[in-house]
Motif scaffolding. Structure first.
Motif, short mmCIF file in Angstrom:
data_model
loop_
_atom_site.label_atom_id
_atom_site.label_comp_id
_atom_site.label_asym_id
_atom_site.label_seq_id
_atom_site.Cartn_x
_atom_site.Cartn_y
_atom_site.Cartn_z
N TRP A 78 8.45 8.38 -3.22
CA TRP A 78 9.30 9.15 -4.13
C TRP A 78 10.71 9.27 -3.55
CZ3 TRP A 78 11.14 14.22 -2.93
CH2 TRP A 78 11.75 14.90 -4.01
N LYS A 79 10.77 9.52 -2.23
CA LYS A 79 12.07 9.65 -1.57
C LYS A 79 12.89 8.36 -1.70
CE LYS A 79 10.49 13.06 1.77
NZ LYS A 79 9.89 13.21 3.10
N LYS A 80 12.16 7.23 -1.71
CA LYS A 80 12.85 5.94 -1.84
C LYS A 80 13.04 5.53 -3.30
CE LYS A 80 10.11 4.12 1.57
NZ LYS A 80 9.35 3.06 2.18
N GLY A 81 12.54 6.38 -4.20
CA GLY A 81 12.66 6.08 -5.62
C GLY A 81 11.78 4.92 -6.08
N MET A 82 10.70 4.67 -5.33
CA MET A 82 9.83 3.55 -5.70
C MET A 82 8.55 4.05 -6.36
SD MET A 82 10.40 1.49 -2.18
CE MET A 82 9.77 -0.16 -2.47
N LYS A 83 8.34 3.59 -7.59
CA LYS A 83 7.15 4.04 -8.33
C LYS A 83 5.98 3.12 -8.03
CE LYS A 83 9.36 6.64 -11.84
NZ LYS A 83 9.29 7.13 -13.21
N ILE A 84 4.95 3.70 -7.45
CA ILE A 84 3.82 2.89 -7.00
C ILE A 84 2.51 3.60 -7.36
CG2 ILE A 84 3.71 3.85 -4.64
CD1 ILE A 84 3.45 0.83 -3.69
N ARG A 85 1.44 2.82 -7.53
CA ARG A 85 0.16 3.36 -7.97
C ARG A 85 -0.69 3.88 -6.81
NH1 ARG A 85 -2.42 5.86 -11.88
NH2 ARG A 85 -4.54 5.18 -12.28
N ASN A 86 -0.47 3.32 -5.61
CA ASN A 86 -1.33 3.64 -4.47
C ASN A 86 -0.46 4.03 -3.27
OD1 ASN A 86 -2.33 0.92 -5.96
ND2 ASN A 86 -4.03 2.35 -5.68
N ALA A 87 -0.78 5.16 -2.66
CA ALA A 87 0.05 5.64 -1.54
C ALA A 87 0.08 4.64 -0.39
CB ALA A 87 -0.45 6.99 -1.06
N THR A 88 -1.03 3.96 -0.16
CA THR A 88 -1.08 2.87 0.81
C THR A 88 -1.82 1.71 0.18
OG1 THR A 88 -3.24 3.41 1.78
CG2 THR A 88 -1.32 4.53 2.72
N THR A 89 -1.51 0.50 0.62
CA THR A 89 -2.24 -0.65 0.07
C THR A 89 -2.90 -1.53 1.13
OG1 THR A 89 -0.24 -2.01 0.08
CG2 THR A 89 -0.73 -0.85 -1.97
N THR A 90 -2.47 -1.42 2.40
CA THR A 90 -3.02 -2.37 3.38
C THR A 90 -3.65 -1.71 4.61
OG1 THR A 90 -0.73 -2.59 4.11
CG2 THR A 90 -1.64 -4.41 2.85
N THR A 91 -4.72 -2.33 5.08
CA THR A 91 -5.53 -1.86 6.23
C THR A 91 -6.22 -3.08 6.81
OG1 THR A 91 -6.08 0.20 5.06
CG2 THR A 91 -7.51 -0.41 6.89
N ILE A 92 -6.23 -3.23 8.13
CA ILE A 92 -7.00 -4.34 8.71
C ILE A 92 -8.33 -3.82 9.25
CG2 ILE A 92 -7.01 -6.26 10.35
CD1 ILE A 92 -4.67 -6.69 8.63
N ALA A 93 -9.38 -4.08 8.49
CA ALA A 93 -10.73 -3.63 8.85
C ALA A 93 -11.39 -4.64 9.78
CB ALA A 93 -11.56 -3.46 7.59
N PRO A 94 -12.45 -4.23 10.46
CA PRO A 94 -13.14 -5.19 11.35
C PRO A 94 -13.88 -6.30 10.60
CG PRO A 94 -14.12 -2.96 11.52
CD PRO A 94 -12.94 -2.86 10.61
N THR A 95 -14.22 -6.08 9.35
CA THR A 95 -14.95 -7.04 8.51
C THR A 95 -16.23 -7.56 9.19
OG1 THR A 95 -13.82 -9.10 9.25
CG2 THR A 95 -12.75 -7.83 7.51
N GLY A 96 -16.91 -6.64 9.90
CA GLY A 96 -18.11 -6.99 10.64
C GLY A 96 -19.13 -7.75 9.80
N THR A 97 -19.42 -7.27 8.62
CA THR A 97 -20.43 -7.93 7.79
C THR A 97 -19.82 -8.85 6.74
OG1 THR A 97 -21.49 -5.78 7.91
CG2 THR A 97 -22.66 -7.50 6.74
N ILE A 98 -18.72 -8.42 6.15
CA ILE A 98 -18.20 -9.27 5.07
C ILE A 98 -17.66 -10.60 5.60
CG2 ILE A 98 -17.82 -7.41 3.39
CD1 ILE A 98 -14.81 -7.60 4.04
N SER A 99 -17.28 -10.65 6.88
CA SER A 99 -16.85 -11.96 7.40
C SER A 99 -18.07 -12.88 7.57
CB SER A 99 -16.10 -11.80 8.73
OG SER A 99 -16.95 -11.31 9.74
N ILE A 100 -19.23 -12.29 7.79
CA ILE A 100 -20.46 -13.12 7.84
C ILE A 100 -20.76 -13.64 6.44
CG2 ILE A 100 -22.95 -13.13 8.29
CD1 ILE A 100 -22.45 -10.92 10.38
#
Ligand code: CDP
Length: 638
Positions: free
Chosen positions: A470-492
């Motif tokens: 809001w401070k930057k005047g950017m209208k966005i749907r999600n407060a955050t969009t990126t995260t690097i998970a360990p993908t322990g099972t989904i990488s398998i």
């Protein structure tokens, strides 16, 4: 690596044997007798369809972006035939929320009618979602695949729960954690608000038993629940470095008795502490009950203990909590005190987050990155994950409320090591670090773009006003969009290397249940060695003895350079890679800096300090062989 035929499961997607095994055990739906009743393709299609249904709420004639608080009728008893009971219930649940918040122009029966008349549109979205999953370009976190279109309907991997300083509050948290574990989610807690051991308890005139004794209650509860759940419950326990019980916390996992075995633990380290450490000074311990300073202690003393314990056992990790809060986009909702179990997702109390990862290894063709395809996949993933927030059956009303306020999602990556190999770039090189920044910057920016596009139609996240966006005047749907998970099972499931980690072993022996031993070779290594005419079973068995090819004369230097394993790679490169990704990730990065068995305590210290200097949000190391039970053994796996 392909499963031609695995008993009980028809493999219609040419998955690896391990993928089929994992899917059969815990993901594919089963009947009451435990027989698998769907194929892997059907699993992805079930998931795609369930999430595509949500799009109906955002049709212009149905959705009221301005949200004018209108009550809407939902008293539809009859389920239309084309919906499953769980789909029907999900739509009803989402509608109830939307209408309570005033986002609906119409009644529920109208929504159901529209679903039928606009089915083509829903079908298109479903196909878009299915396409990326069927090719394993994008895979959502495990609970989404396990629970979409089921009674449970809980789709998120990550939760943080508050632990207030009262018996009632603590045991509520135990109960809430149990409910979350049952549904396949993991929980993080900060125990920093609990008064220290020996402190007064006014109501009983007794003495407090302190955070550590309560953590044991959570640990036992987790043990009991995991018997019935779809996966082992995982916890993160965080304690502030200023808490009077911090020394006991740091050494809490160093025991023969496997205490706190369902916890990862992390010390929340502040700038105040790091400053004192660098000045070799004292810093304050404070009683959280009244904020009073209890005593001052040498920062070095605490730091040495952290480092030594991490060297001995892998725990504790460290969270640089002030850096986390500096980068937090919704500061006006509160301060972050904890992350999810593997550290990649800082969350406010009662927040949850759904994750999903892009399989980078698939985005290389003829030695080049397929940027357009990557962009499309990012946009589809963001759309999918935003829908997860609406479709989710939250385990607690507080979690539903908090999650919908910030609408955080966490898109990450897997197959990074394999992408580098396909591009001919060694993991431990300047080129790789530069490319990491380039790739993640692209994904991050495209995910923001996708979320902004969603905001045009669906509106900004409810807590947008006052946020950093809001401070930057950017209208966005999600407060955050990126995260690097360990993908322990989904990488398998995707059949690629996990997360941003280097390869763990180039070849290893997998012990299977009936005492048989199976040789598994990294498919890229196998391909290259065969192309060079250097492949032999005998050689691969030799590689499997240690997992590394660095000491094997029959492997040419240029191939050795490309196939360095986690243990061959100097810890500095591990941290630099983590920092490169962190630079362009809204949330955090889950990374284990794997150290060789002979690494020294000062190697651990260097790693932690470098992570701090490079502005990582946290750091975890694991020294080979330092715990009795290691998840994956070098060379051999069971
Ligand atoms: O690969 P998958 O989506 O199954 O999970 P992951 O990327 O290895 O882990 C992501 C998050 O899921 C972790 O940080 C935990 O919050 C949660 N998790 C859990 O609760 N229990 C597990 N056994 C594994 C993961």
């Amino acid at each position: 690596r392909q499963a031609k035929k695995v008993i009980g499961v028809q493999d219609d997607l040419k998955l690896t044997v391990n993928a089929i095994k994992v899917l059969e055990a815990r993901y594919l739906l089963k009947d009451e007798n435990g027989n698998v009743i769907e194929t892997p393709r059907q699993m992805f299609e079930r998931t795609a369809r369930y999430l595509a249904l949500v799009d109906i709420f955002y049709e212009d004639d149905i959705y009221d972006k301005e949200g004018k608080q209108k009550e809407r009728k939902i008293d539809v008893e009859e389920k239309p035939e084309f919906l499953s009971i769980w789909e029907f219930n999900m739509l009803k649940r989402a509608f109830t929320y939307f209408s309570k918040e005033g986002y609906m122009k119409v009644d529920f029966s109208y929504v159901l009618d529209s679903l039928k008349s606009k089915w083509d549109k829903i079908e298109r979205v479903k196909n878009k979602f299915a396409e990326v999953m069927l090719h394993r370009k994008y895979v959502p976190n495990s609970p989404t695949l396990m629970n979409a279109n089921t009674k449970l309907g809980q789709l998120s991997a990550c939760f943080v729960l508050p632990v207030p300083d009262s018996i009632e509050g603590i045991f509520n948290a135990v109960k809430y954690a149990a409910m979350i574990h049952k549904s396949g989610g993991g929980t993080g807690f900060s125990f920093s608000r609990l008064r220290p051991k020996g402190d007064i308890v006014a109501s009983t005139m007794g003495v407090a038993s302190g955070p550590l004794s309560f953590m044991r209650v959570f640990d036992v509860a987790t043990d009991v629940i995991k018997q019935g759940g779809k996966r082992r419950g995982a916890n993160m326990g965080v304690l502030s470095v200023h808490h009077p019980d911090i020394l006991e916390f740091i050494t809490s996992k160093d025991s023969e008795n496997k205490v706190l075995s369902n916890f990862n633990i992390s010390v929340a380290v502040t700038d105040e502490f790091m400053d004192a450490l660098l000045r070799d000074d004292y810093y304050p311990l404070r009683n959280p009950r009244n904020g009073e300073e209890v005593k001052r202690i040498k920062a070095r003393q605490v730091w040495d203990l952290i480092i030594t314990q991490a060297w001995k056992t892998g725990d504790p990790g460290v969270i640089f909590i002030d850096e986390v809060n500096r980068k937090h986009p919704v500061k006006h909702l509160g301060e972050i005190e904890s992350t999810n179990p593997c550290g990649e997702q800082p969350l406010l109390p009662y927040e949850s987050c759904n994750l999903g990862s892009i399989n980078l290894s698939l985005f290389v063709e003829n030695g080049k990155i397929k940027w357009d395809d990557l962009r499309d996949t990012v946009h589809t993933a963001v759309h999918f994950m935003d829908n997860v927030i609406d479709a989710n059956n939250y385990p607690l009303p507080q979690v539903a409320e908090m999650t919908r306020r910030s609408r955080k999602i966490g898109l990450g990556v897997m197959g990074w090591a394999e992408m580098l190999i396909k591009l001919g770039i060694p993991y431990d090189s300047e080129e790789a670090v530069e490319l990491a920044e380039k790739v993640m910057k692209f994904i991050n920016e495209e995910s923001h773009r996708a979320s902004m596009k969603l905001a045009e139609k669906r509106g900004v996240f409810p807590a947008w006003e006052g946020s950093e966006w809001w401070k930057k005047g950017m209208k966005i749907r999600n407060a955050t969009t990126t995260t690097i998970a360990p993908t322990g099972t989904i990488s398998i499931i995707a059949g690629t290397s996990s997360s941003i980690e280097p390869l763990f072993a180039i070849a290893f022996i997998r012990r299977v249940l009936d005492g048989q031993e199976l040789l598994e070779v990294n498919p890229l290594f196998e391909e290259i060695m065969k192309r060079e005419g250097l492949y032999s079973e005998e050689l691969m068995h030799k590689v499997a003895e240690t997992g590394s090819v660095q000491h094997i004369d029959d492997v040419p230097e240029n191939i050795k350079r490309l196939f360095r394993t986690a243990h061959d790679i100097d810890p500095v490169w591990h941290v630099r890679m983590q920092a490169a990704f962190q630079k362009y990730v809204d949330n955090a990065v889950s990374k284990t800096v794997n150290l060789r068995h002979d690494a020294s305590i000062s190697d651990v210290e260097d790693t932690y300090i470098l992570a701090w200097k490079l502005k990582c949000k946290g750091i975890t190391i694991y020294r080979d062989g330092s715990k009795n039970v290691q998840v994956i053994y070098k060379g051999t796996k069971t």
